[in-house]
Design a protein around this motif. Structure first.
Motif, PDB file in Angstrom:
ATOM      1  N   ARG A  64       0.838  -1.198   0.000  1.00  0.00           N
ATOM      2  CA  ARG A  64       0.000   0.000   0.000  1.00  0.00           C
ATOM      3  C   ARG A  64       0.871   1.244   0.000  1.00  0.00           C
ATOM      4  O   ARG A  64       2.001   1.215   0.461  1.00  0.00           O
ATOM      5  CB  ARG A  64      -0.944   0.009   1.200  1.00  0.00           C
ATOM      6  N   GLN A  65       0.282   2.305  -0.537  1.00  0.00           N
ATOM      7  CA  GLN A  65       0.982   3.586  -0.570  1.00  0.00           C
ATOM      8  C   GLN A  65       0.029   4.683  -0.146  1.00  0.00           C
ATOM      9  O   GLN A  65      -0.963   4.946  -0.838  1.00  0.00           O
ATOM     10  CB  GLN A  65       1.541   3.875  -1.952  1.00  0.00           C
ATOM     11  N   ALA A  66       0.337   5.288   0.974  1.00  0.00           N
ATOM     12  CA  ALA A  66      -0.451   6.406   1.483  1.00  0.00           C
ATOM     13  C   ALA A  66       0.061   7.697   0.863  1.00  0.00           C
ATOM     14  O   ALA A  66       1.217   7.771   0.428  1.00  0.00           O
ATOM     15  CB  ALA A  66      -0.348   6.462   3.004  1.00  0.00           C
ATOM     16  N   PRO A  67      -0.774   8.733   0.826  1.00  0.00           N
ATOM     17  CA  PRO A  67      -0.338  10.007   0.247  1.00  0.00           C
ATOM     18  C   PRO A  67       0.925  10.535   0.914  1.00  0.00           C
ATOM     19  O   PRO A  67       1.007  10.603   2.138  1.00  0.00           O
ATOM     20  CB  PRO A  67      -1.530  10.929   0.514  1.00  0.00           C
ATOM     21  N   GLY A  68       1.913  10.870   0.098  1.00  0.00           N
ATOM     22  CA  GLY A  68       3.146  11.426   0.616  1.00  0.00           C
ATOM     23  C   GLY A  68       4.093  10.433   1.251  1.00  0.00           C
ATOM     24  O   GLY A  68       5.115  10.827   1.819  1.00  0.00           O
ATOM     25  N   LYS A  69       3.752   9.156   1.157  1.00  0.00           N
ATOM     26  CA  LYS A  69       4.604   8.126   1.771  1.00  0.00           C
ATOM     27  C   LYS A  69       5.064   7.123   0.729  1.00  0.00           C
ATOM     28  O   LYS A  69       4.504   7.025  -0.357  1.00  0.00           O
ATOM     29  CB  LYS A  69       3.845   7.416   2.895  1.00  0.00           C
ATOM     30  N   GLU A  70       6.067   6.354   1.084  1.00  0.00           N
ATOM     31  CA  GLU A  70       6.548   5.314   0.200  1.00  0.00           C
ATOM     32  C   GLU A  70       5.630   4.100   0.265  1.00  0.00           C
ATOM     33  O   GLU A  70       4.932   3.871   1.248  1.00  0.00           O
ATOM     34  CB  GLU A  70       7.979   4.916   0.590  1.00  0.00           C
ATOM     35  N   ARG A  71       5.664   3.336  -0.791  1.00  0.00           N
ATOM     36  CA  ARG A  71       4.891   2.097  -0.829  1.00  0.00           C
ATOM     37  C   ARG A  71       5.464   1.134   0.204  1.00  0.00           C
ATOM     38  O   ARG A  71       6.697   0.999   0.324  1.00  0.00           O
ATOM     39  CB  ARG A  71       4.957   1.478  -2.218  1.00  0.00           C
ATOM     40  N   GLU A  72       4.568   0.448   0.922  1.00  0.00           N
ATOM     41  CA  GLU A  72       5.018  -0.449   1.981  1.00  0.00           C
ATOM     42  C   GLU A  72       4.316  -1.795   1.888  1.00  0.00           C
ATOM     43  O   GLU A  72       3.191  -1.909   1.399  1.00  0.00           O
ATOM     44  CB  GLU A  72       4.749   0.166   3.364  1.00  0.00           C
ATOM     45  N   PHE A  73       4.995  -2.782   2.407  1.00  0.00           N
ATOM     46  CA  PHE A  73       4.464  -4.145   2.443  1.00  0.00           C
ATOM     47  C   PHE A  73       3.293  -4.233   3.408  1.00  0.00           C
ATOM     48  O   PHE A  73       3.308  -3.622   4.485  1.00  0.00           O
ATOM     49  CB  PHE A  73       5.577  -5.097   2.874  1.00  0.00           C
ATOM     50  N   VAL A  74       2.290  -5.030   3.028  1.00  0.00           N
ATOM     51  CA  VAL A  74       1.121  -5.258   3.887  1.00  0.00           C
ATOM     52  C   VAL A  74       1.012  -6.727   4.275  1.00  0.00           C
ATOM     53  O   VAL A  74       0.889  -7.060   5.455  1.00  0.00           O
ATOM     54  CB  VAL A  74      -0.176  -4.816   3.172  1.00  0.00           C
ATOM     55  N   SER A  75       1.047  -7.595   3.279  1.00  0.00           N
ATOM     56  CA  SER A  75       0.833  -9.006   3.539  1.00  0.00           C
ATOM     57  C   SER A  75       1.296  -9.805   2.336  1.00  0.00           C
ATOM     58  O   SER A  75       1.405  -9.274   1.231  1.00  0.00           O
ATOM     59  CB  SER A  75      -0.653  -9.267   3.800  1.00  0.00           C
ATOM     60  N   ALA A  76       1.554 -11.093   2.557  1.00  0.00           N
ATOM     61  CA  ALA A  76       1.944 -11.973   1.458  1.00  0.00           C
ATOM     62  C   ALA A  76       1.487 -13.391   1.746  1.00  0.00           C
ATOM     63  O   ALA A  76       1.207 -13.753   2.899  1.00  0.00           O
ATOM     64  CB  ALA A  76       3.453 -11.930   1.241  1.00  0.00           C
ATOM     65  N   ILE A  77       1.440 -14.173   0.681  1.00  0.00           N
ATOM     66  CA  ILE A  77       1.003 -15.559   0.799  1.00  0.00           C
ATOM     67  C   ILE A  77       1.825 -16.420  -0.154  1.00  0.00           C
ATOM     68  O   ILE A  77       2.177 -15.977  -1.249  1.00  0.00           O
ATOM     69  CB  ILE A  77      -0.513 -15.671   0.518  1.00  0.00           C
ATOM     70  N   SER A  78       2.128 -17.626   0.280  1.00  0.00           N
ATOM     71  CA  SER A  78       2.935 -18.525  -0.525  1.00  0.00           C
ATOM     72  C   SER A  78       2.127 -19.095  -1.697  1.00  0.00           C
ATOM     73  O   SER A  78       0.910 -18.927  -1.774  1.00  0.00           O
ATOM     74  CB  SER A  78       3.456 -19.671   0.347  1.00  0.00           C
ATOM     75  N   ARG A  79       2.805 -19.786  -2.572  1.00  0.00           N
ATOM     76  CA  ARG A  79       2.173 -20.336  -3.775  1.00  0.00           C
ATOM     77  C   ARG A  79       0.975 -21.225  -3.444  1.00  0.00           C
ATOM     78  O   ARG A  79      -0.066 -21.139  -4.088  1.00  0.00           O
ATOM     79  CB  ARG A  79       3.182 -21.140  -4.583  1.00  0.00           C
ATOM     80  N   SER A  80       1.116 -22.046  -2.449  1.00  0.00           N
ATOM     81  CA  SER A  80       0.056 -22.986  -2.093  1.00  0.00           C
ATOM     82  C   SER A  80      -0.983 -22.375  -1.168  1.00  0.00           C
ATOM     83  O   SER A  80      -2.061 -22.941  -0.973  1.00  0.00           O
ATOM     84  CB  SER A  80       0.648 -24.212  -1.397  1.00  0.00           C
ATOM     85  N   GLY A  81      -0.635 -21.241  -0.579  1.00  0.00           N
ATOM     86  CA  GLY A  81      -1.505 -20.623   0.418  1.00  0.00           C
ATOM     87  C   GLY A  81      -1.237 -21.122   1.822  1.00  0.00           C
ATOM     88  O   GLY A  81      -1.888 -20.693   2.772  1.00  0.00           O
ATOM     89  N   GLY A  82      -0.278 -21.998   1.962  1.00  0.00           N
ATOM     90  CA  GLY A  82      -0.003 -22.584   3.259  1.00  0.00           C
ATOM     91  C   GLY A  82       0.726 -21.679   4.228  1.00  0.00           C
ATOM     92  O   GLY A  82       0.692 -21.908   5.446  1.00  0.00           O
ATOM     93  N   SER A  83       1.388 -20.661   3.708  1.00  0.00           N
ATOM     94  CA  SER A  83       2.112 -19.717   4.563  1.00  0.00           C
ATOM     95  C   SER A  83       1.653 -18.302   4.263  1.00  0.00           C
ATOM     96  O   SER A  83       1.497 -17.935   3.103  1.00  0.00           O
ATOM     97  CB  SER A  83       3.613 -19.822   4.324  1.00  0.00           C
ATOM     98  N   THR A  84       1.437 -17.545   5.324  1.00  0.00           N
ATOM     99  CA  THR A  84       1.014 -16.154   5.182  1.00  0.00           C
ATOM    100  C   THR A  84       1.910 -15.258   6.027  1.00  0.00           C
ATOM    101  O   THR A  84       2.503 -15.703   7.021  1.00  0.00           O
ATOM    102  CB  THR A  84      -0.451 -15.964   5.600  1.00  0.00           C
ATOM    103  N   TYR A  85       1.976 -13.993   5.613  1.00  0.00           N
ATOM    104  CA  TYR A  85       2.894 -13.053   6.245  1.00  0.00           C
ATOM    105  C   TYR A  85       2.186 -11.715   6.421  1.00  0.00           C
ATOM    106  O   TYR A  85       1.436 -11.277   5.535  1.00  0.00           O
ATOM    107  CB  TYR A  85       4.138 -12.867   5.363  1.00  0.00           C
ATOM    108  N   TYR A  86       2.452 -11.081   7.550  1.00  0.00           N
ATOM    109  CA  TYR A  86       1.827  -9.796   7.861  1.00  0.00           C
ATOM    110  C   TYR A  86       2.828  -8.892   8.566  1.00  0.00           C
ATOM    111  O   TYR A  86       3.820  -9.358   9.130  1.00  0.00           O
ATOM    112  CB  TYR A  86       0.620 -10.005   8.790  1.00  0.00           C
ATOM    113  N   THR A  87       2.517  -7.624   8.581  1.00  0.00           N
ATOM    114  CA  THR A  87       3.266  -6.692   9.408  1.00  0.00           C
ATOM    115  C   THR A  87       2.622  -6.656  10.792  1.00  0.00           C
ATOM    116  O   THR A  87       1.499  -7.139  10.986  1.00  0.00           O
ATOM    117  CB  THR A  87       3.251  -5.281   8.827  1.00  0.00           C
ATOM    118  N   ASP A  88       3.311  -6.057  11.725  1.00  0.00           N
ATOM    119  CA  ASP A  88       2.745  -5.943  13.070  1.00  0.00           C
ATOM    120  C   ASP A  88       1.449  -5.133  13.048  1.00  0.00           C
ATOM    121  O   ASP A  88       0.535  -5.375  13.834  1.00  0.00           O
ATOM    122  CB  ASP A  88       3.753  -5.288  14.014  1.00  0.00           C
TER     123      ASP A  88
END
Length: 122
Positions: free
Chosen positions: A36-60
């Protein structure tokens, strides 16, 4: 090609579900991410998921409020966003990475969607 949708205007505490539809027959070969990219800010990671969907990743900041999921048969990845806050306001982008799972780094993603606007009012 990736097509993100589902953004909109919602009040704080509300929910939205973003979708990212992919074209082609190799969707299951890609790790997927949301940024995601908020106004005036750099684009940042939010979440990700592996190919199979078995692993997910989030920020705090998104863990416990956002849920990423995918269906390889439908060539689609979703980001369910609950308990939204005004600071979640941004343009949200989906991205695909052939080689990197759970990456926070934009350069490790090969393809990007066009973005969908999420606005959370207080």
């Amino acid at each position: 090609q990736l097509q993100a949708s589902g953004g909109g205007l919602v009040q704080a505490g509300g929910s939205l579900r973003l979708s990212c539809a992919a074209s082609g027959r190799t969707f299951g070969s890609y790790n997927m991410g949301w940024f995601r990219q908020a106004p005036g800010k750099e684009r940042e990671f939010v979440s990700a998921i592996s190919r199979s969907g078995g692993s997910t990743y989030y920020t705090d900041s998104t863990k416990g409020r956002f849920t990423i999921s995918r269906d390889n048969a439908q060539n689609t990845v979703w980001l369910q966003m609950n308990s939204l806050k005004p600071e979640d306001t941004a343009v949200y982008y989906c991205a695909a990475s052939r080689s990197y799972e759970g990456s926070w780094f934009q350069w490790q993603y090969d393809y990007w969607g066009q973005g969908t606007q999420v606005t959370v009012s207080s």
